[in-house]
Every structure is written in structure tokens, then in C-alpha cells.
Design an enzyme around this catalytic site. Sequence first.
Site, PDB file in Angstrom:
ATOM      1  N   LYS A   1       2.114  10.492   8.422  1.00 36.71           N
ATOM      2  CA  LYS A   1       1.465   9.973   9.641  1.00 36.71           C
ATOM      3  C   LYS A   1       2.111  10.474  10.943  1.00 36.71           C
ATOM      4  O   LYS A   1       1.972  11.642  11.274  1.00 36.71           O
ATOM      5  CB  LYS A   1       1.471   8.433   9.601  1.00 36.71           C
TER       6      LYS A   1
ATOM      7  N   THR B   1       1.808  24.427  -4.445  1.00 43.46           N
ATOM      8  CA  THR B   1       1.614  25.685  -3.730  1.00 43.46           C
ATOM      9  C   THR B   1       2.197  25.638  -2.316  1.00 43.46           C
ATOM     10  O   THR B   1       2.975  26.511  -1.934  1.00 43.46           O
ATOM     11  CB  THR B   1       0.116  26.049  -3.652  1.00 43.46           C
TER      12      THR B   1
ATOM     13  N   ASP C   1       9.239   3.130   1.546  1.00 45.46           N
ATOM     14  CA  ASP C   1       8.058   3.868   1.985  1.00 45.46           C
ATOM     15  C   ASP C   1       7.853   3.600   3.479  1.00 45.46           C
ATOM     16  O   ASP C   1       7.400   2.534   3.869  1.00 45.46           O
ATOM     17  CB  ASP C   1       6.850   3.398   1.158  1.00 45.46           C
TER      18      ASP C   1
ATOM     19  N   PHE D   1       0.858  -1.193   0.000  1.00 51.66           N
ATOM     20  CA  PHE D   1       0.000   0.000   0.000  1.00 51.66           C
ATOM     21  C   PHE D   1       0.887   1.233   0.000  1.00 51.66           C
ATOM     22  O   PHE D   1       1.673   1.435   0.922  1.00 51.66           O
ATOM     23  CB  PHE D   1      -0.915   0.034   1.234  1.00 51.66           C
TER      24      PHE D   1
END
Lengths: 500, 500
Positions: B357, B381, B326, B217
Site C-alpha cells: 500500500k 519472475t 502484517d 484481513f
Amino acid sequence: MDSIASAVMAKRFGNVTNFEQKSTKLYVSKAATKTQMEFDYDGPSMKTSVPGPRSQELTKQLGDIQNVGAVNFFCNYEESRGNYLVDVDGNRMLDLYTQISSIPIGYNHPALLKLMTNPHNLSTFVNRPALGILPPENFPDKISESLLSVAPSGMSRVQTMACGSCSNENAFKSMFIWYRNKERGQTAPSDQDLSTCMVNQAPGCPDLSILSFMGSFHGRTMGCLATTHSKVIHKLDIPSFDWPIAPFPRLQYPLEEFTRENAQEESRCLEEVEDLIVKWRQKGKPVAGIVVEPIQAEGGDNHASPDFFRSLRNIARKHGSAFHVDEVQTGGGTTGKFWAHEHWGMDDPADIVSFSKKLLTGGYFQRDELQPDKPYRIFNTWMGDPSKNLFLAEVLNVIHRENLLEEVTRSGKALLKGLYELQGQYPNILSRARGQGTFCAVDICDDETRNSIMLKARDKGVILGGCGDRSIRFRPALVFKEYHVHIFLNIFSDVLAQLK
Amino acid sequence: MDSIASAVMAKRFGNVTNFEQKSTKLYVSKAATKTQMEFDYDGPSMKTSVPGPRSQELTKQLGDIQNVGAVNFFCNYEESRGNYLVDVDGNRMLDLYTQISSIPIGYNHPALLKLMTNPHNLSTFVNRPALGILPPENFPDKISESLLSVAPSGMSRVQTMACGSCSNENAFKSMFIWYRNKERGQTAPSDQDLSTCMVNQAPGCPDLSILSFMGSFHGRTMGCLATTHSKVIHKLDIPSFDWPIAPFPRLQYPLEEFTRENAQEESRCLEEVEDLIVKWRQKGKPVAGIVVEPIQAEGGDNHASPDFFRSLRNIARKHGSAFHVDEVQTGGGTTGKFWAHEHWGMDDPADIVSFSKKLLTGGYFQRDELQPDKPYRIFNTWMGDPSKNLFLAEVLNVIHRENLLEEVTRSGKALLKGLYELQGQYPNILSRARGQGTFCAVDICDDETRNSIMLKARDKGVILGGCGDRSIRFRPALVFKEYHVHIFLNIFSDVLAQLK
């Protein structure tokens, strides 16, 4: 500008510019209202050219950690107020770019500072929830008071997200899910759907497409980037999808002087849209949705008429595609209405409207049918941030209380009028002045001159942003008053005069 | 648990559970330390089943605005403290899921609340900058003190982003840019590169791929989603890329009892990785990068050995692919080391390490070579949020001051020991207990029983999360002490006893 403010400004400007003489000559403004003055400065004040020595030192320091090629200068946000951004060298600049159009009511607005001192709000900042599974008690009320109070016509559902790209990515996903559910009718996904989707293959991961426009900008994550076509630097080297790209009308300005030519140009683009939809259906990659900005911003402030958008919405409906209006840059009041699409005068302007920037939280509104049928289809850990919703609710109060949409309309008119005048005065430098509210732009004769004007203006205390190949875009906060327009026009006029 | 705490807890529990009798019988813990008690409750306290009437009412209200199928219950974050989440019906639950593993040091930690009351911090919350162009003065220092103080080995560059998906999307983009620059050598992009990229076509938008693992994931935006293969509900109906997907080792637990079998399984998967890299190169879609979680979390808490990851890193190097670890869920201390990849014992563990997280801001570290050659290639941005960096810096102080990594190791051992014991006691229900630090999991006989256990535990005051097909994952905060482990084990044991 009143005499005291002008004297103060002249003193502060010192020998950096010859602002004082010019300013009184060209544009004279009334004093700012009391409300405004409470948290705003009375004019730019320049101590060094920009970036100054302290900014240069910090840029060097940051260069060991990140690519700093895009850094303009370093800011003292604590000292910044209202329309004025203060840098680390003590320069105070009138800000017409506002952090890429993302500061709604100016720096350090007292209403937002006050909100921070309310002890009941602390836990909202300290405990960021997984909103999709464990929302805070006040979430339905807060979202009703804030986002739903500005819901576009026909939409009562809203999903918050962390940023503009995430908003558009998830809006696209909603359109794909909606489209496939429609194709399947009432039947459940097939076993083949379920098994193929896990390995990225059709039919589970179907060959659907989103139609976008040349010149558009919808973000830089890979789904969004496949619909972004404004600059090479955004797209080079990143794999993409074979999705259809239509021409966006290239209109002549002022719009009211070229209605016939512009209508022809818009017809041509609309025909191309329909052709592409048919062609991509034949290719086996049906158009699940059309995404469009009400004004192409990053791509050069390209406008189109309400008629164009009404026709486009009808084409989407006719071909069974969803219609997604991306208001990430246009939303939040800057065009004089809260949403730019309100200028189209439609009861049913879109299926999805996405937002971010001035709304402080990302997200999108959607019509009921677009909401996915099952939970966890649109989901992530944070799903937005309630602390940003808190600020947004207060920003909406301020917009309402201070009649900021009316102010924007008034300031926008003064700004555009000033640009027309300067364009008349400097026809070899300026062209195509255009705008809605304070969402204005003007073209410069070439890229090099554009950049030179922007740097010169900055050294005189005005921050501007570019867009497209050779445009300057104006993106002040909603608290940018006529008074500020005149300060800007005086300095801009000085810069142009010195270019000749 | 000391006698006062246990008496208080028994009183608070009232007639909801027979907690008191069990707890003294099974797991006895020392009193919590003073530091901990100051901001923590002394045990769960249940007033209603969950969701209670107030939560149900609010869910109904929110249902008019959003899909609420994933909402568990509504929370009173103001009253939540330390390891305890309080809901709107006054239920106080020991939280072993912590907002999908995203609350680092518990609810309302005094250090974070204090930070909010410092007037010098206010402007950081109120004025969110466009970090890539106008960073605040303290940005280089803050990022050096916080993120760079925990930089993975070999990495001195970090880029913040708003969330985990954006972090991975931009990490992928960095790998693509790096790979194409390598292919081009010292030459500039060709005119064909520049023109084709604007219309989503090769060679400007090249046919490059990212290799990922089945069960992984990495997020839900469209680039990330093409590397996510954990559940159908994430992927169904969303167009994707034809990228290679390797099998992730399916190991037997406890790992130390099956070293030979597990090594064989890992070899099989590594061979498949190399085959896929060759195959995709032949297909004209070279693997620019490999992305992997140190422990597959969402996909079912699947572990692999340090040897596996060392070999994988070498395979990436051998084939000229970047190696992206990751750590969105594994990072931040929950495995007993700050990064899970530290367990591999490598000087050069990866080219890119992404996080979010528990770090409160998203982002990624990268080796110097991976930083794009030009500004604006990786850009948006906001580029993160300095207010989150402020919290992170304080979280890192607390982790250091309170020796939380050691605490996690200690609590994790107690948790895993307890799970092994219960697994011995309930072999028909529990299997495959596994974990590193408090990042633990156990499999349940089937999905239905798993869900029933989780709901029963919740009604007794313990919040758990699921993962994979039939696992329960444990994701407490770093302030989860042995004392809390025992409270959890007592309640879990009760639930299992009642299942029989």
C-alpha cells in the site's frame, strides 16, 4: 551478418572468443533492417567473463540484504538495447532469455521511451489507483484498445492483476465460485455456508479441487503452488491441497515423425484425466476446474498436439469443470500467434485464459458465465496497474506495426532449423529439439553439461535459460530477427565444438 | 481556514452545501503552509451528486468488460492534487480514504512528478527486470537508502514483492521453510520429503498451520485467505486450510478509561491462543507462525494494547512459532510512527514484518534466521518492481523533509478530538471513536446509517471508507493537516445534523 557488423563484433570480442572465424563459416545473415538497427546493437561484446568483478562486488553487497544464490549478474538497463542486455562490467550479451520471457519488444524500445516523455501520461505513473473502486477516466477505452483487442475467441471480459500468480489465484477463485453457484442453482448461500466459511470449514469453504498436470508450473502462492509440479525446490515444506494431478504427455520429437506413438501417449493421459475426475468426485472433492499450459514451460518445454487440448477441453465440459488455459509464459506472440492456444483452431478454446510476463500486466480473460455474481468476490487494493496497461497498449501497436508475429514465425523457423542441424552434428549432446515460433528448446545429455554450455555461451555473449531437468529454453523478445538467430547459432556452435 | 480560502471555497461550493456558515462556526483552522498550498487545492468543490452523469456513463461502458458493482466513480487523476481527488464530472473531494489507504503523500506530489522527468529514471520504468536473477546496478544502494532506512528493529533483510497478498504468501512460506528446517535439524530433506512434495502430500508438503485472529484481513490469495476472517464475501466458496483462529480482543474505548476491563479481555484471548497452539500440535498440524495486524483494519479498526502484542510475541517464542506482523495497512507513517508496532516499544518486535500500500511496493522484512537456506525457494519472475522502489525512496525523503510523522500525530489528535466531540453531541449515532495518528475510526449505530452518512458526506465533498460491520475508517494521506481535519469535521458535522 554484414561485413561491417562482423568486423565491429570481432573487434569488440577482442581475444575472448574466436567468434569471427566461425561466424562467417557457418551462418550468414542479411543486415538488420533500419528500424531494428535504430535501437539495437550490432552484436555481443565481451570485456570480462560473467559475472565480472563489478557484478561480484554488488552481489556481495546485496548478500547482506537478501539471498543472492539466484543472482546471475547485475545489469546496466540504461545501456541495454533491443535484443542486447548490458551488464555492469560493460559486457553486452544477446539475450535469449529476456528476464524469464518477460520483455516483449526488447530493451529500451523507442516507442516505450517516448510514451514516458508524454506529460499526459505522468499522472498514471504517479497515482496508482484502487482500480476496482476508483478507475481512471480512460480505463474502459484503454482496456478496450489494448487487452480486448487481443481477447481470446469467445471472451469479452478481462480482469487485470499485479502478477502471474495473482492472476492464476483469482482465476481459480472464479472457477470455485462459478462451480458452487452452479451446484446451488438459483438458491442463495445457506446460513451454514455463511457461518462455516468464516472459520475455513465446509460447506462454506468447500472441498473442491483443481486438476493439474505433472510437470506444470502455475505460480508459487499457495493456491497456485498446489497445481505446480515442476521442481522440488518450489514445493518442499509448503502445506498443500489434496488435488488430482494427471500425467502430461511425454511426446517424441520431431512431433511429425512420431504421430502414432504420440497420439497413443496423449490418449493414455486423457484417460487418466477422466479417471481422476471421477475418483476425486467420489472422494468428495469434485474438480471445479482443469488448469493447463499450452506448452509446459518451466517443466521442460513439453508440447502436446492440438487434438490433445481439444479433447481435454471436451472432457472438462463433459464433467462440468471449468477449463483454464495458463498463457503466462506462452502468451504475447512468442509462438508466432498472439496466444499459443490459437494453434488449436477452436472457437471456444477455454473458459479462462490467464496472462502476465510479456503482457507487462497480469490478468485473465473469462467467458461471461465465469464472472462472479457479486462485487468484491474477486478484489484487492490495486487490481493491476494502469501504468502497465499504458505500456501494453504501445507494445501491441509495435507488434502490429512491425509485423512481429510474422517475424517470430520466420525467426522461429530459422532457429529450429539450426537446432536440428546442430542436433544432427552433435547427437551425443543434443536431442529433442522442439518449438513453436521462437518458443524453442533442446535437451542436453545431462544436467551438468547443460549448465556448462549455458555458462560458456554466456562468456561468449549469449544469455540462455534452462528448464526441466536438462533442457535449454529459448525465450528471445519478439524483435529477435533471423539476423540474431544466426549470431546465436554461431556462438552456440562454437560452444558445442569446444565441448567435444 | 483563512478568509480568502474560505471565500473561494464558499464560491466553489455554490448552492450544494451550506458549508460556509457552519465552517466558521465550528472549526477554525490556520492557513495551510506554503509548501502544502503549492500542490493542494483549498477545499472541496461539488458540481453534481456522485457518481455524476459522466461516471455513470463510464460505469455502464466498463460493465461490458468487468463486474462494476464495486466502482464508486471514475477519477480524473491528472487534475487531482494533494488531499483532493477530482472525478470525471469535475467534483473535487477531500479524500480520507486515499485508494484504500495506498496514496502516501497525496495526489501528484511535485517530488514524484519531478522524478518522472529525470531522463536517468526512464529505463527503470521501461525495462522491468527479473529482480531475483538480474538486478539493476543501483538496486543494493536504492534498497539500502529506501527500505532499509526504515527497517524494523532487529531486521536487516528485506524482500520486495508485487503486492500485499504476495508479500504475505511468501512470508508464510518463509515461516514454513524455517519451521521445517528447525524440525529437521542439520539433516537434509529425506527422499520421502522430496518425492511426496511433488504430489502435494506430507511429509514433503507438511501439515503445518498459521494461527490467525477472527476479524483479521491478510489478503485474498488462497494461503492469505486461510488467515483472513473479516467478511463472508471474501471467503465464501473458496477451499481453505484447517488452521487455528483465535479471538481478537474486543476492547472498550477510549482505551484509557477501560484499562482493567480491556486487560481482562486481552488475557482471555491470549489464553485462547496458547490453547489453540497446543490443540493444533496435538492434531498433527503444528503452528509454524502467528500472523497479526497491529490494528485490525478491514475487520473494523480493532485495537489492542502494547502489552497484548508483547505477550503474543512471547507466546510465539515460547512455542517455537514465528511471529509475523502484517503492516500492509498500518505501515508507512499513518499511526504517527513509521510502523505501528513501534508503539509497542520492543527491540525485537517480530520475525517478519510485511508491507505494501503506502510503501508502493509490496514486500517484507525478516530476521536473519527466517531467510530461506537456498535460492529459488522464495522466488518469482518479477520479485517486486524497481520503479516502485524509486517512488518509495522519494516518498521517504518527503516524509523526512516535511516532518510528516509529526504532522500525522498533530492531525490525528485534532481528528480524534473532533470525533469525541461529535460523539458527545450525537450519542445515538456515533460511538467507540478510536485511533492512533490519523488511523482513526468511529462506529455508527447501524450499517444502513453508516452507508447513508458516507454517501451524504461524499455529495458534500468528503470521501470516506467503511470497515467492519458498521465502522467508518479514516485513512487520509500523510499530508493531511489540521487544516484539512477542520474542513472534514465541518462537513461531517453538517451531515450528522441533517440526519437527526
